[in-house]
Write an enzyme that holds these catalytic residues in place. Structure first.
Site, PDB file in Angstrom:
ATOM      1  N   TRP A 199       0.859  -1.194   0.000  1.00  0.00           N
ATOM      2  CA  TRP A 199       0.000   0.000   0.000  1.00  0.00           C
ATOM      3  C   TRP A 199       0.884   1.228   0.000  1.00  0.00           C
ATOM      4  O   TRP A 199       2.116   1.100  -0.004  1.00  0.00           O
ATOM      5  CB  TRP A 199      -0.940  -0.028   1.223  1.00  0.00           C
ATOM      6  CG  TRP A 199      -2.256   0.613   0.891  1.00  0.00           C
ATOM      7  CD1 TRP A 199      -2.638   1.891   1.195  1.00  0.00           C
ATOM      8  CD2 TRP A 199      -3.336   0.023   0.164  1.00  0.00           C
ATOM      9  NE1 TRP A 199      -3.910   2.121   0.690  1.00  0.00           N
ATOM     10  CE2 TRP A 199      -4.351   1.000   0.058  1.00  0.00           C
ATOM     11  CE3 TRP A 199      -3.550  -1.222  -0.422  1.00  0.00           C
ATOM     12  CZ2 TRP A 199      -5.553   0.769  -0.605  1.00  0.00           C
ATOM     13  CZ3 TRP A 199      -4.749  -1.462  -1.084  1.00  0.00           C
ATOM     14  CH2 TRP A 199      -5.740  -0.461  -1.172  1.00  0.00           C
ATOM     15  N   ASP A 200       0.266   2.407   0.004  1.00  0.00           N
ATOM     16  CA  ASP A 200       1.150   3.584  -0.066  1.00  0.00           C
ATOM     17  C   ASP A 200       1.810   3.906   1.276  1.00  0.00           C
ATOM     18  O   ASP A 200       2.597   4.840   1.370  1.00  0.00           O
ATOM     19  CB  ASP A 200       0.461   4.806  -0.704  1.00  0.00           C
ATOM     20  CG  ASP A 200      -0.778   5.271   0.015  1.00  0.00           C
ATOM     21  OD1 ASP A 200      -1.107   4.699   1.076  1.00  0.00           O
ATOM     22  OD2 ASP A 200      -1.433   6.222  -0.478  1.00  0.00           O
ATOM     23  N   GLU A 477     -13.415   4.221  -0.878  1.00  0.00           N
ATOM     24  CA  GLU A 477     -13.098   5.008  -2.084  1.00  0.00           C
ATOM     25  C   GLU A 477     -13.482   4.361  -3.407  1.00  0.00           C
ATOM     26  O   GLU A 477     -13.047   4.817  -4.461  1.00  0.00           O
ATOM     27  CB  GLU A 477     -11.611   5.399  -2.095  1.00  0.00           C
ATOM     28  CG  GLU A 477     -11.247   6.310  -0.917  1.00  0.00           C
ATOM     29  CD  GLU A 477      -9.819   6.820  -0.910  1.00  0.00           C
ATOM     30  OE1 GLU A 477      -8.982   6.239  -1.618  1.00  0.00           O
ATOM     31  OE2 GLU A 477      -9.539   7.783  -0.189  1.00  0.00           O
ATOM     32  N   GLU A 574     -11.214  11.548   5.973  1.00  0.00           N
ATOM     33  CA  GLU A 574      -9.779  11.337   5.709  1.00  0.00           C
ATOM     34  C   GLU A 574      -9.156  12.633   5.252  1.00  0.00           C
ATOM     35  O   GLU A 574      -9.700  13.327   4.389  1.00  0.00           O
ATOM     36  CB  GLU A 574      -9.563  10.318   4.575  1.00  0.00           C
ATOM     37  CG  GLU A 574      -9.622   8.889   4.958  1.00  0.00           C
ATOM     38  CD  GLU A 574      -9.133   7.974   3.824  1.00  0.00           C
ATOM     39  OE1 GLU A 574      -8.343   8.434   2.977  1.00  0.00           O
ATOM     40  OE2 GLU A 574      -9.579   6.819   3.782  1.00  0.00           O
TER      41      GLU A 574
HETATM   42  C1  BMA Z   1      -6.690   7.309   1.413  1.00  0.00           C
HETATM   43  C2  BMA Z   1      -6.811   5.938   2.042  1.00  0.00           C
HETATM   44  C3  BMA Z   1      -5.710   5.017   1.717  1.00  0.00           C
HETATM   45  C4  BMA Z   1      -4.412   5.720   1.537  1.00  0.00           C
HETATM   46  C5  BMA Z   1      -4.461   7.137   1.997  1.00  0.00           C
HETATM   47  C6  BMA Z   1      -3.212   7.902   1.754  1.00  0.00           C
HETATM   48  O1  BMA Z   1      -7.313   7.483   0.255  1.00  0.00           O
HETATM   49  O2  BMA Z   1      -8.063   5.397   1.843  1.00  0.00           O
HETATM   50  O3  BMA Z   1      -6.034   4.288   0.582  1.00  0.00           O
HETATM   51  O4  BMA Z   1      -3.431   5.035   2.181  1.00  0.00           O
HETATM   52  O5  BMA Z   1      -5.468   7.787   1.321  1.00  0.00           O
HETATM   53  O6  BMA Z   1      -2.936   8.000   0.384  1.00  0.00           O
END
Ligand code: BMA
Length: 897
Positions: A199-200, A477, A574
């Protein structure tokens, strides 16, 4: 209050009324098959002992076949592990008692992931979803003497790739993660932790193993597989009822009488019931006769505690604003959700530990540890380092200690273990629970849908008794991915993808969840426009619309000190900025040549495209970059300044969301949630987290203690006018005190006081407004470059909530900011250590670090505008004044250039 459940003949919860007594739970036999198994790879070249629950990577490491998978570049070096197939084998002997039981089940609480199970050489079943519990009826396969149980596991990478190849009709994107993540492809084709293919913020470790318990369960007549209960409130009748669901596995038809009673609430109900052979789910409702206050009341029962609470997600028109509100009403009261997003605690779930032990330096020889309610005396030091790093209790307690009231369990990880939700119940953390689908399209073939259905039903049944969960959410997402075309889907094919989306999340998941649980809301995606998305056929044109639902917002390049760049959303689920963890966290997984910002290691650990550069660019907007000639100091100073940048960015954004709670500006506002991305880390790497891998708080987490405080003042500027809001979750009469300091002086240049004002509970109210120019004109020789402000709320007698500050210029332009020359004294107190600082000038972002001594300061990263300041340090292992003093470093902004 105790919930009494009497099922005649049933020794389940509390009472046993004995109308018939042929069967009883007490007669169920359980044979635990956890412990030491044998593990081999496909060609038999590796054969080793392996712990169950566990995974292949952990076993290889424990037996010394590999070193720490998190060390340096090992994520890439150990890629071979998940490209191989592996077999777990154990043997066990049957007791005479067990062999006479009518039914014997072989139960796996979780197989990761694609497995074939055989007993004594005969196939008993297959698995392909790590989120499902499996049981197999094995009575006829068991034999006297030794039995051999085997689970063959296919490479998840190869399996996912096979599934992809078989899916010829159309592409289900993304095919692979971005190159910078060094991950594996097609994770959306396997029902497994989606972030395990990289993942990132995380490495690619596609785990394989028996990640949860294994056992035999033997019984006669019937057994209780699961109990769950949800309280439901009927507004019209002002009445509570508790819905109790029993999952029963019966060998033969069983009839009887079930009595549910809560004597303390004067409520009892009796049901005539019967269970057919096989697994059946039965629901019973007990009406609560007593009128309860709408405050949480706890019912003690088996297995969990039950609390009475209601939760509603309110989406209704807002005066003066197009769109719909989006907020949670808990027990009839609107609640602003303050918190963060939760990701898997470790790549290897078997290394997640339940608790953290707090060291209290009372007894020098016999160390005393306090764990929850229990105090245990140890005369020998246990090795705490492992348990600290991934302790659920420690992380959740850290969330609460930073004044969070909510966490979102993000959809690319795992449904957490029971203990996670138990702790959340206990600590009062509200959980936004995603289903495990993230940033991808998913197949909708019958087999896939079938296994997802099983997963959803099982997880909802397992988790719905937990009052902490306030919402189910279908995915992370994926609505946004479709709506804003992340995957370049040709327009002509869009309808097909939308059909798949609706089929998976609406026709299946949503429907199932709502059948299983009527006590909490369901949201199809995050971010979403909620009710508006539904109107638009579940995929809104713009799921990021601030007038509806929740928003995820990231911008790394725009100036994060400028609140105008943030969307005035209804709910920010987020947002965030990256930073690097501290040196003590990186050091154990790196070597000297890695310790520079331009090293291969530094770029290897960065999984977000251009992430390292973005951090520096954002930092440089307001701060001087480190320029030490000593390379190590320059590196550690860089780690420090990225944390300063992150803390300050997330602070500004969170303050913007909190102060947008009570107003509508240009049709937008009434923000009711701020969950920043992300709480925790999966390994030692740069990320958006506020807590490092290992549990150490980053500067951001210390900042969160303030910006999530129940009572808090926030300042911002609009057209050169300084505005200060009082934010309060409580109802209070408050006044504001503003101190103006010059960067050169430790005594305020001037002080301003507002008059007392009632700040209603759950509101954000402007309490101060003055053009900066006039404020400065009345305050000595202050200019924007020479002075800064601190401010605090007070009632008649004392300060309420933390002190906040506002800079009138970027710190890089501050005139008069000097090296503060901070001296320090560490002392041992009854339950912790105290650290007293003395400074001879104003010092921003004062950071105390005790290296690898695990623990937490009461406050850190603060602005020092007084000569002396004392903070506490709570150590998580035995330490001493001498060790702390030797390890302690103090960095403030002016020390890095
Ligand atoms: C969001 C999350 C993750 C990701 C984060 C940072 O969109 O849902 O998918 O790690 O951003 O990029």
């Amino acid at each position: 209050m105790l919930l009494h459940v009497r099922l005649s003949g049933w020794a389940c919860w509390c009472l046993f009324s004995g109308v018939f007594s042929v069967f009883s739970l007490q007669q169920r036999l359980t044979v635990n098959l956890n412990g030491k198994w044998r593990l081999s790879n496909s060609n038999g070249s590796l054969l080793l002992p392996a712990q169950v629950p566990g995974c292949v990577h952990s076993a290889l490491q424990q037996q010394g076949y590999i070193t720490d998978p998190y060390f340096r570049f090992n994520d890439v070096s150990y890629r071979w592990i998940a490209l191989d197939n592996w077999t777990y084998t154990t043997t066990f002997t049957l007791s005479a008692e067990l062999s006479v039981k009518q039914k014997v089940l072989l139960v796996f609480d979780g197989v990761d992931t694609v497995g074939s199970v055989s007993l004594n050489g005969i196939a008993v079943g297959k698995t392909n979803n790590m989120f499902c519990r499996h049981d197999f009826s094995v009575k006829d396969l068991l034999k006297d003497g030794e039995n051999v149980l085997q689970v063959g596991l296919l490479s998840p990478i190869l399996y996912a790739s096979e599934q992809r190849k078989a899916h010829t009709s159309y592409v289900v994107p993304p095919e692979c993660p971005p190159g910078v993540q060094k991950g594996e492809c097609h994770v959306n084709f396997i029902r497994k932790e989606q972030s395990s293919f990289s993942w990132d913020w995380g490495p690619s470790f596609p785990t394989m193993g028996l990640w949860k318990g294994v056992r035999l369960e033997a019984f006669d007549i019937l057994q209780l597989v699961q109990v769950s209960s949800v309280p439901l409130y009927n507004d019209a009748f002002s009445q509570w009822r508790v819905q109790i669901e029993l999952l029963i596995d019966a060998v033969q038809t069983a009839r009887g009488q079930l009595t549910l009673s809560i004597p303390e609430l004067d409520s009892e109900q009796t049901f005539q019931t019967h269970f057919n052979p096989g697994k059946t789910k039965s629901n019973f409702t007990i009406l609560i006769n007593t009128v309860l206050e709408m405050t949480p009341v706890s019912l003690l029962c088996y297995p969990p505690q039950v609390y009475f609470r209601t939760v509603e997600l309110i989406q209704e028109p807002v005066v003066g604003s197009p769109g719909l509100s989006f907020y949670f009403r808990i027990n009839g009261k609107p609640i602003f959700l303050k918190g963060s997003n939760w990701i898997p605690v470790h790549s290897f779930q078997d290394q997640v530990t339940p608790d953290v032990l707090t060291y209290i330096p009372l007894l020098p020889l016999v160390c005393r540890y306090v764990s929850g309610l229990f105090s245990i005396l140890f005369s020998l030091m246990p090795d705490l380092s492992a348990c600290l790093s991934c302790s659920l209790k420690n992380l959740l307690q850290s969330a609460v200690d930073a004044n969070m009231n909510a966490l979102r369990v993000w959809g690319g990880g795992v449904y957490e273990q029971d203990l996670f939700y138990e702790i959340c119940d206990e600590l009062g953390i509200m959980v936004w629970q995603d289903f495990m689908f993230a940033c991808a399209m998913y197949p909708t073939e019958t087999d896939f849908i079938q296994t997802v259905r099983e997963e959803v039903v099982q997880q909802v049944q397992r988790l719905k008794s937990h009052p902490s969960i306030i919402i189910w959410s279908g995915n992370n997402e994926n609505e946004a991915a479709l709506a804003t075309d992340w995957f370049d889907i040709p327009a002509s094919q869009r309808p097909k993808y939308i059909r798949d989306y609706v089929m998976l999340y609406v026709d299946n998941i949503k429907k199932l969840v709502q059948e299983e649980d009527q006590s909490r809301p369901f949201l199809v995606s995050s971010p979403t426009n909620g009710a508006e998305s539904e109107q638009e056929g579940w995929v809104a044109e713009n799921p990021y619309d601030p007038h509806y639902g929740d928003v995820h917002f990231y911008s790394y390049i725009l100036d994060c000190w400028d609140w105008r760049t943030f969307p005035r959303t209804r709910f920010a689920s987020e947002y965030g900025f990256q930073s690097w963890p501290s040196f003590s966290t990186l050091q154990p997984v790196s070597i000297k040549e890695d310790w520079s910002y331009g090293s291969n290691f530094t770029s290897h650990r960065q999984h977000h495209e251009d992430g390292n550069q973005q951090m520096i660019l954002q930092t440089a907007l307001h701060f001087h970059l480190p320029n030490a000639t000593d390379p190590l100091k320059r590196f550690t100073d860089t780690l420090y300044i990225t944390q300063v940048m992150q803390a300050q960015c997330v602070k500004t954004q969170t303050e913007f969301y909190r102060r947008s709670r009570s107003e509508i500006i240009e049709g937008k506002g009434h923000t009711m949630g701020a969950l920043y991305w992300q709480l925790n880390d999966i390994w030692q790497a740069p990320s958006w987290s506020s807590i490092e891998f290992g549990g150490k708080w980053k500067m951001l987490h210390y900042f969160a203690q303030s910006f999530f405080a129940a009572v808090f003042p926030v300042a911002f500027e609009e057209d050169d006018t300084l505005v200060i809001y009082a934010i309060s979750d409580l109802s209070r009469d408050l006044k504001l005190r503003v101190n103006v300091f010059s960067w050169t002086e430790l005594d305020p240049v001037c002080t301003l006081n507002s008059s007392m004002l009632l700040v209603p509970g759950g509101s954000a109210v402007a309490v101060f407004k003055q053009p900066v120019a006039s404020l400065l004109a009345g305050c000595g020789n202050c200019t924007r470059l020479t002075c800064l402000l601190t401010f605090q709320l007070e009632d008649d007698s004392s300060q309420q909530g933390p002190t906040n500050y506002h800079f009138l210029c970027s710190p890089k332009d501050a005139q008069g900011l000097r090296r503060p020359n901070i001296t320090v004294k560490v002392e041992e107190k009854k339950t912790c250590f105290s650290v007293t600082l003395h400074s001879d000038s104003v010092a921003p972002f004062v950071w105390l670090d005790v290296g690898n001594i695990p623990g937490r300061f009461s406050s850190n990263g603060f602005l020092m505008v007084s000569r002396n300041r004392t903070v506490d340090f709570n150590a998580w292992r035995p330490t001493s004044v001498a060790e702390l003093t030797a390890s302690l470093t103090i960095t403030s902004l002016r020390d890095i250039y």
